[in-house]
Design an enzyme around this catalytic site. Structure first.
Site, PDB file in Angstrom:
ATOM      1  N   ARG A 127      21.243 -21.238 -12.829  1.00 29.19           N
ATOM      2  CA  ARG A 127      20.926 -21.338 -11.397  1.00 29.19           C
ATOM      3  C   ARG A 127      19.899 -22.416 -11.095  1.00 29.19           C
ATOM      4  O   ARG A 127      19.766 -22.854  -9.961  1.00 29.19           O
ATOM      5  CB  ARG A 127      20.386 -19.998 -10.881  1.00 29.19           C
ATOM      6  CG  ARG A 127      21.445 -18.948 -10.741  1.00 29.19           C
ATOM      7  CD  ARG A 127      20.830 -17.614 -10.447  1.00 29.19           C
ATOM      8  NE  ARG A 127      19.885 -17.224 -11.491  1.00 29.19           N
ATOM      9  CZ  ARG A 127      19.193 -16.101 -11.513  1.00 29.19           C
ATOM     10  NH1 ARG A 127      19.311 -15.262 -10.518  1.00 29.19           N
ATOM     11  NH2 ARG A 127      18.376 -15.813 -12.509  1.00 29.19           N
ATOM     12  N   ASP A 131      25.575 -19.934  -9.667  1.00 29.67           N
ATOM     13  CA  ASP A 131      25.105 -18.547  -9.602  1.00 29.67           C
ATOM     14  C   ASP A 131      26.335 -17.668  -9.812  1.00 29.67           C
ATOM     15  O   ASP A 131      27.223 -17.629  -8.946  1.00 29.67           O
ATOM     16  CB  ASP A 131      24.464 -18.290  -8.227  1.00 29.67           C
ATOM     17  CG  ASP A 131      23.946 -16.859  -8.106  1.00 29.67           C
ATOM     18  OD1 ASP A 131      24.333 -15.994  -8.925  1.00 29.67           O
ATOM     19  OD2 ASP A 131      23.163 -16.606  -7.177  1.00 29.67           O
ATOM     20  N   SER A 158      26.845  -6.448 -25.000  1.00 32.52           N
ATOM     21  CA  SER A 158      25.596  -5.862 -25.503  1.00 32.52           C
ATOM     22  C   SER A 158      25.929  -4.571 -26.227  1.00 32.52           C
ATOM     23  O   SER A 158      26.986  -3.962 -25.976  1.00 32.52           O
ATOM     24  CB  SER A 158      24.684  -5.550 -24.315  1.00 32.52           C
ATOM     25  OG  SER A 158      23.592  -4.752 -24.718  1.00 32.52           O
ATOM     26  N   TYR A 160      22.389  -1.349 -16.320  1.00 37.91           N
ATOM     27  CA  TYR A 160      22.739  -2.350 -17.338  1.00 37.91           C
ATOM     28  C   TYR A 160      23.886  -1.830 -18.214  1.00 37.91           C
ATOM     29  O   TYR A 160      24.877  -2.523 -18.438  1.00 37.91           O
ATOM     30  CB  TYR A 160      21.495  -2.646 -18.181  1.00 37.91           C
ATOM     31  CG  TYR A 160      21.672  -3.722 -19.236  1.00 37.91           C
ATOM     32  CD1 TYR A 160      21.937  -5.051 -18.870  1.00 37.91           C
ATOM     33  CD2 TYR A 160      21.547  -3.438 -20.597  1.00 37.91           C
ATOM     34  CE1 TYR A 160      22.083  -6.044 -19.836  1.00 37.91           C
ATOM     35  CE2 TYR A 160      21.691  -4.427 -21.560  1.00 37.91           C
ATOM     36  CZ  TYR A 160      21.959  -5.727 -21.181  1.00 37.91           C
ATOM     37  OH  TYR A 160      22.098  -6.710 -22.130  1.00 37.91           O
TER      38      TYR A 160
END
Ligand SMILES: NC(=O)c1ccc[n+]([C@@H]2O[C@H](COP(=O)([O-])OP(=O)(O)OC[C@H]3O[C@@H](n4cnc5c(N)ncnc54)[C@H](OP(=O)(O)O)[C@@H]3O)[C@@H](O)[C@H]2O)c1
Length: 270
Positions: free
Chosen positions: A36, A60, A138, A151
Site C-alpha cells: 500500500r 490495497d 497460517s 484471524y
C-alpha cells in the site's frame, strides 16, 4: 534464452514479503512488489538491488478498484504474472465479542483480497495454460488460537477456498500451494510481542520466548524458509499441497486435508 517469469508478490514491504522477493529474484524471476505504501516499496526495491528485475505497484488488496488498477499497471509495464504470491495479511488479536469491525477487516485483507486477486489473474493464467498461485496462509488456518478468532476464521476461509480452487483448476495447468507457518520472525510477530508486553508487563525477551514456546519446534519460523518453500513449490507441477511450517520442520499436511471429498467405494456401490 527463456524470458524470466513475472512474479507478483503482495505484502512485499513486510518481513515474509522481503524474503519472498529475494528468493524469487535468486531463482531468476522478475519480481513485482505490491503493497500500500509507495515509499516503503521503493525502499524494499532499493534493498533488493536489482532494479532491472524488480518493479513495484501500489495495491490495497482490500479494495477491488485498487486491485483492478494495479493489475492493469502490471500488464502494461511487465506483462501478465505467471506466479501470484498472495502474502499480504493482517493479524490483530481481540477477545470474542469485540470484533464486528475486526472480523470484516480480516476477511477483507486475508480472504477476499487473495480470492479477488487470484480470480483477476485467472483469465491470463488460463489463456497461457500454466501458472502458480502461492497462498501464504497460517497455522491459524489449520488450528484455532485464543483471542484471534477473526484471524483464524479468515485463514480457514483462505484454506477452504484454495482447496476448492485447486480441484477446479487442477486439469488446467495452474498449480495452487498453501503455506501455513506457525509464528514467524517478522514485524507482525514483533507487533504481537509489543502487545503482550503492554497487556502483561512482560519484558520483550519474555514475550518473545512465550511465542517461541507456542511453536511446535520451540523456535520462530525463519521468513527465508517460507520463501524457499514457495520457490520450490513453483518448480513443481503438483497442485493442492498444504504445507505446515512448525519452526524448524516443513511438512506436507495430508491427513484431513485430502483434496477430494470421500466418495462411496466402488465395492459398496456395485
Ligand atoms: N508473522 C507471523 O507469525 C505469521 C505466521 C503465519 C502466517 N503469516 C502470514 O504471512 C503473511 C505476511 O506476514 P508478515 O509476517 O510478513 O507480516 P508483516 O511484516 O506485518 O507484513 C504484512 C504485509 O501485508 C501488507 N498489507 C497489509 N494490509 C494490506 C492491504 N490491505 N493491502 C495490501 N497489502 C497489505 C503490508 O503492507 P503495507 O502495510 O506496506 O501495505 C505488509 O507488506 C500474512 O498473510 C500473515 O498472515 C504470518
Amino acid at each position: 534464452m527463456k524470458s524470466p517469469r513475472i512474479v507478483l508478490i503482495t505484502g512485499a514491504t513486510g518481513g515474509i514479503g522481503g524474503a519472498l522477493a529475494e528468493a524469487f529474484l535468486q531463482a531468476g524471476d522478475h519480481v513485482v512488489l505490491a503493497g500500500r505504501r509507495q515509499e516503503a516499496l521503493e525502499a524494499r526495491q532499493a534493498e533488493l538491488g536489482s532494479p532491472e528485475r524488480t518493479g513495484l505497484v501500489v495495491m490495497d488488496v482490500a479494495d477491488p478498484a485498487s486491485i483492478h488498477s494495479a493489475l492493469q499497471t502490471v500488464h502494461e509495464r511487465w506483462g501478465h504474472p505467471e506466479i501470484l504470491v498472495n502474502n499480504a495479511g493482517i493479524a490483530i488479536s481481540a477477545p470474542l465479542r469485540k470484533g464486528e469491525e475486526l472480523a470484516e477487516a480480516h476477511m477483507a485483507v486475508n480472504y477476499h483480497g487473495p480470492r479477488r486477486l487470484l480470480e483477476a489473474c485467472l483469465p491470463d493464467l488460463l489463456a497461457q495454460g500454466r501458472g502458480h498461485v502461492v497462498q501464504i496462509a497460517s497455522s491459524a488456518g489449520l488450528y484455532g488460537y485464543s483471542y484471534t478468532s477473526a484471524y483464524c476464521a479468515s485463514k480457514h476461509a483462505l484454506l477452504g477456498y484454495t482447496r476448492a480452487a485447486s480441484l477446479e483448476l487442477r486439469s488446467k495447468g495452474i498449480a495452487l500451494h498453501t503455506l501455513c507457518p506457525h509464528f514467524v520472525d517478522s514485524p507482525m510477530t514483533q507487533a504481537s510481542i509489543e502487545r503482550i508486553q503492554q497487556t502483561t508487563g512482560q519484558s520483550a525477551n519474555e514475550a518473545r520466548a512465550a511465542l517461541e514456546a507456542m511453536n511446535p519446534d520451540g523456535c520462530l519460523v525463519a521468513p527465508e524458509q517460507i520463501a524457499d518453500l514457495a520457490v520450490e513449490c513453483c518448480a513443481r507441477a503438483k497442485s493442492g499441497d498444504v504445507w505446515e511450517l512448525t519452526g524448524e520442520k516443513v511438512e506436507a499436511v495430508a491427513s484431513g486435508f485430502a483434496l477430494d471429498p470421500p466418495r462411496p467405494s466402488s465395492e459398496s456401490t456395485s
